[in-house]
Design a protein around this motif. Structure first.
Motif, PDB file in Angstrom:
ATOM      1  N   UNK A   1     -11.247   3.558   2.535  1.00 21.75           N
ATOM      2  CA  UNK A   1     -10.440   2.382   2.889  1.00 21.75           C
ATOM      3  C   UNK A   1     -10.391   1.422   1.688  1.00 21.75           C
ATOM      4  N   UNK A   2     -11.545   1.267   1.041  1.00 21.28           N
ATOM      5  CA  UNK A   2     -11.610   0.379  -0.126  1.00 21.28           C
ATOM      6  C   UNK A   2     -10.733   0.910  -1.273  1.00 21.28           C
ATOM      7  N   UNK A   3     -10.770   2.218  -1.452  1.00 12.90           N
ATOM      8  CA  UNK A   3      -9.942   2.874  -2.476  1.00 12.90           C
ATOM      9  C   UNK A   3      -8.457   2.606  -2.181  1.00 12.90           C
ATOM     10  N   UNK A   4      -8.127   2.756  -0.896  1.00  7.76           N
ATOM     11  CA  UNK A   4      -6.756   2.502  -0.444  1.00  7.76           C
ATOM     12  C   UNK A   4      -6.369   1.050  -0.751  1.00  7.76           C
ATOM     13  N   UNK A   5      -7.277   0.132  -0.414  1.00 16.77           N
ATOM     14  CA  UNK A   5      -7.019  -1.291  -0.659  1.00 16.77           C
ATOM     15  C   UNK A   5      -6.700  -1.539  -2.135  1.00 16.77           C
ATOM     16  N   UNK A   6      -7.531  -0.965  -3.001  1.00 17.88           N
ATOM     17  CA  UNK A   6      -7.349  -1.191  -4.435  1.00 17.88           C
ATOM     18  C   UNK A   6      -5.989  -0.652  -4.901  1.00 17.88           C
ATOM     19  N   UNK A   7      -5.663   0.539  -4.420  1.00 13.47           N
ATOM     20  CA  UNK A   7      -4.372   1.134  -4.818  1.00 13.47           C
ATOM     21  C   UNK A   7      -3.206   0.270  -4.338  1.00 13.47           C
ATOM     22  N   UNK A   8      -3.313  -0.194  -3.102  1.00 13.89           N
ATOM     23  CA  UNK A   8      -2.209  -0.983  -2.541  1.00 13.89           C
ATOM     24  C   UNK A   8      -2.087  -2.338  -3.236  1.00 13.89           C
ATOM     25  N   UNK A   9      -3.216  -2.981  -3.472  1.00 19.23           N
ATOM     26  CA  UNK A   9      -3.178  -4.311  -4.106  1.00 19.23           C
ATOM     27  C   UNK A   9      -2.418  -4.230  -5.435  1.00 19.23           C
ATOM     28  N   UNK A  10      -2.771  -3.236  -6.248  1.00 16.66           N
ATOM     29  CA  UNK A  10      -2.118  -3.123  -7.555  1.00 16.66           C
ATOM     30  C   UNK A  10      -0.626  -2.816  -7.425  1.00 16.66           C
ATOM     31  N   UNK A  11      -0.287  -2.085  -6.360  1.00 19.60           N
ATOM     32  CA  UNK A  11       1.130  -1.717  -6.199  1.00 19.60           C
ATOM     33  C   UNK A  11       1.925  -2.732  -5.381  1.00 19.60           C
ATOM     34  N   UNK A  12       1.255  -3.798  -5.003  1.00 19.23           N
ATOM     35  CA  UNK A  12       1.963  -4.893  -4.331  1.00 19.23           C
ATOM     36  C   UNK A  12       2.423  -5.920  -5.372  1.00 19.23           C
ATOM     37  N   UNK A  13       1.812  -5.860  -6.541  1.00 24.92           N
ATOM     38  CA  UNK A  13       2.148  -6.826  -7.607  1.00 24.92           C
ATOM     39  C   UNK A  13       3.650  -6.825  -7.944  1.00 24.92           C
ATOM     40  N   UNK A  14       4.330  -5.650  -7.942  1.00 30.42           N
ATOM     41  CA  UNK A  14       5.769  -5.697  -8.264  1.00 30.42           C
ATOM     42  C   UNK A  14       6.627  -6.547  -7.328  1.00 30.42           C
ATOM     43  N   UNK A  15       6.073  -6.985  -6.205  1.00 26.18           N
ATOM     44  CA  UNK A  15       6.820  -7.943  -5.384  1.00 26.18           C
ATOM     45  C   UNK A  15       6.997  -9.256  -6.153  1.00 26.18           C
TER      46      UNK A  15
END
Lengths: 332, 265
Positions: free
Chosen positions: B160-174
């Motif tokens: 879940x933490x790995x998922x969080x990290x991946x998503x956080x970085x890929x939310x930046x393009x917003x």
């Protein structure tokens, strides 16, 4: 019953301007010129349940931005929106279950699978009961005559067939509102006509409220009684479509082709679009069309002749330049 | 939305993905072949490392092998479940493809994350379990059901933490147009943390890899638990950090959606 309501709805974007060339790029690293672009400006809108409303305007007028705000895709900068009693940008699932959006240039179908596969996924997503799903699917299959290519890979379908599937996908869950953004873009005349017939039927039979944007005048004219004209983010006309066109679609486009080289000259009050020895295209006032056609047919050997409605962009431009806003007051 | 419905949709997405893979037979079998080969290369690399290193930071060979098996398992589950979905997010933000996800009555982040599950990564999952069994057998430790359940729970939390990290970085393009350099940094950090147990990080590095970019705890904590060296504080810390990052991820995603500009049609 009023189901869409906006008040002073505004959407502004910030753009950055950069001088050309490498120097400009380096400069922009430290200092950027900000430009505020107002895509939708103080927009007030009321739409009743069951209406079929056309939203027209030139490219960049703000039609799609308005639709995206109504569906919650983007947030407004200011103003209020209420659709079916919901604030779209809160993105509540209860709201999302009650509308659908079809964008002519974006597909919700899995390209590598059949449309039937996507429909199954949508059944789960919208939590459609089995009986209702079967009944709706049968209704749309019959209405659109799509049984033959329901189980064919989507990427092998023609554009017209794909658009039918997109519409079925959008309507399977019986949405109360259907937002259509250029649904007939790129389709041939036959497919456009079929889609129009389908939309008419859905609006009539199911009472679905439809908000349609299109650049094709035929779409708007054959489907919508009410039309909203948008330009530069502002509403410049909202009312009966026929009245609008009677007043502002003042010209027709006439194209004549000749069997032999012809240097036809006549003192008509027209605007020439194209002229060569074998072809003549021009814009003429509607009231003069019959007289002009008679003259040409009497005086020349023609191969073919076509009379088309004036481009929607010209009409909108004319309304705008005529300060169409005043017309709103006049009609209501 | 109820969790059962969410799981049902994830199951449907998996079925759709399987069907899509099977639509192209070569692609379906090709994935097994390519990912299987990658796993073999990984095994070769591990063997080389272990032939040179006996003990690092107090961790013996079996523990170290278990650590690498754990990272490999988390990574393989990540690849199988959500990696390909999550990495597609920046492209969908830029192209405006996100529009259609937002208008569906399901969690758009879950829909995006789980629509591209990679069946070809499943062999990697099984192979990682193989490494873990082999490593555990060398630990000369009595393994109880509680050890396995606790380990599986921690792997889940770290996933879940790995998922969080991946998503956080890929939310930046917003918020910014170009964020690919951050993704490159992520790749480098993962590679580092895959090879070095978190217990070796000290001072600022420990702060960085245990709190700011907590890749350092992902394989370390479950391994420590299995080996019986994890303290209660370490256990609670890892759970709290996973919960905190998950809460942040959803809040950040929600904020991103509010700032979403779509793309002109």
């Amino acid at each position: 019953m009023n189901i869409i309501h906006t008040k002073n709805l505004t959407k502004t974007y910030i753009r950055f301007e950069k001088e050309e060339g490498l120097r400009g790029s380096i400069k922009s690293l430290f200092k950027r010129e900000k430009i505020v672009k107002t895509a939708v400006n103080n927009f007030n809108l009321e739409i009743n349940e069951g209406e079929f409303v056309g939203l027209i305007g030139p490219n960049g007028a703000g039609k799609t931005t308005l639709m995206k705000m109504l569906t919650g895709i983007i947030s407004p900068s200011s103003g209020t929106i209420s659709v079916l009693g919901y604030v779209p940008n809160e993105l509540k699932n209860a709201y999302k279950k009650q509308f659908s959006i079809v964008m002519g240039q974006k597909s919700q179908l899995f390209q590598d699978l059949s449309a039937a596969d996507t429909f199954l996924l949508l059944k789960e997503i919208y939590d459609i009961p089995e009986d209702e799903y079967r009944k709706n699917l049968k209704y749309f299959i019959d209405l659109f005559s799509i049984a033959d290519y329901l189980n064919v890979q989507v990427r092998t379908l023609s554009l017209g067939e794909r658009m039918k599937m997109e519409l079925v996908a959008a309507l399977l869950h019986n949405p109360r509102i259907l937002f259509l953004d250029e649904p007939t873009i790129g389709l041939d005349a036959v497919a456009q006509k079929q889609i129009r017939g389908f939309l008419k039927e859905v609006n009539r039979e199911k009472g679905t409220t439809i908000l349609l944007t299109s650049h094709y005048m035929d779409d708007i004219k054959s489907l919508c009684k009410r039309c909203i004209v948008v330009n530069n983010g502002c509403k410049i006309y909202d009312g009966n479509l026929e009245m609008l066109f009677d007043r502002y679609q003042t010209h027709k486009m006439i194209t004549v082709t000749f069997d032999e080289a012809t240097s036809y000259i006549h003192d008509f009050n027209v605007q020439i679009i194209e002229r060569n020895p074998f072809k003549l295209s021009f814009m003429a006032y509607r009231k003069d069309v019959r007289h002009i056609i008679n003259c040409i047919m009497t005086e020349c050997e023609i191969k073919d002749i076509s009379i088309e409605e004036e481009d929607i962009g010209n009409v909108v431009e004319r309304i705008y330049s005529d300060k169409g806003g005043a017309l709103i007051e006049e009609i209501f | 939305m109820r969790i059962t419905r969410q799981l049902k949709i994830i199951y449907m997405l998996l079925k759709m993905k399987l069907s899509r893979n099977m639509a192209f037979r070569f692609s379906f079998f090709g994935v097994f072949f390519v990912d299987g080969s990658l796993f073999l290369i990984q095994l070769l690399m591990f063997s080389t490392i272990y032939s040179q290193v006996g003990s690092i930071g107090g961790w013996d060979r079996s523990q170290m092998l278990f650590f690498i098996g754990t990272f490999s398992l988390i990574n393989a589950l990540n690849m199988f479940l959500y990696f390909f979905g999550v990495i597609s997010i920046p492209g969908k933000i830029k192209s405006g493809e996100l529009d259609l996800y937002i208008t569906k009555p399901v969690n758009s982040l879950f829909h995006l994350s789980f629509e591209s599950m990679d069946i070809g990564s499943l062999p990697l999952v099984f192979a990682s379990i193989g490494i873990l069994v082999y490593a555990a057998s060398g630990m000369h430790k009595q393994i109880t059901i509680l050890t396995i359940i606790g380990y599986a729970f921690l792997v889940f939390m770290m996933l879940v933490l790995y998922y969080d990290m991946e998503v956080i970085l890929r939310t930046i393009p917003f918020f910014v147009i170009q964020a690919s350099s951050i993704e490159r940094l992520e790749g480098e950090v993962i590679t580092l943390c895959m090879k070095i147990p978190g217990t070796l990080f000290k001072g600022a590095f420990k702060f960085l890899f245990y709190l700011v970019l907590p890749y350092g705890i992902m394989a370390t904590v479950p391994t420590q638990f299995f080996a019986g060296t994890l303290t209660l504080v370490g256990f609670v810390y890892s759970i709290l950090i996973a919960i905190a990052f998950t809460a942040f991820t959803f809040a950040f995603w929600k904020l991103g959606l509010k700032c979403y500009k779509s793309a002109s049609s």
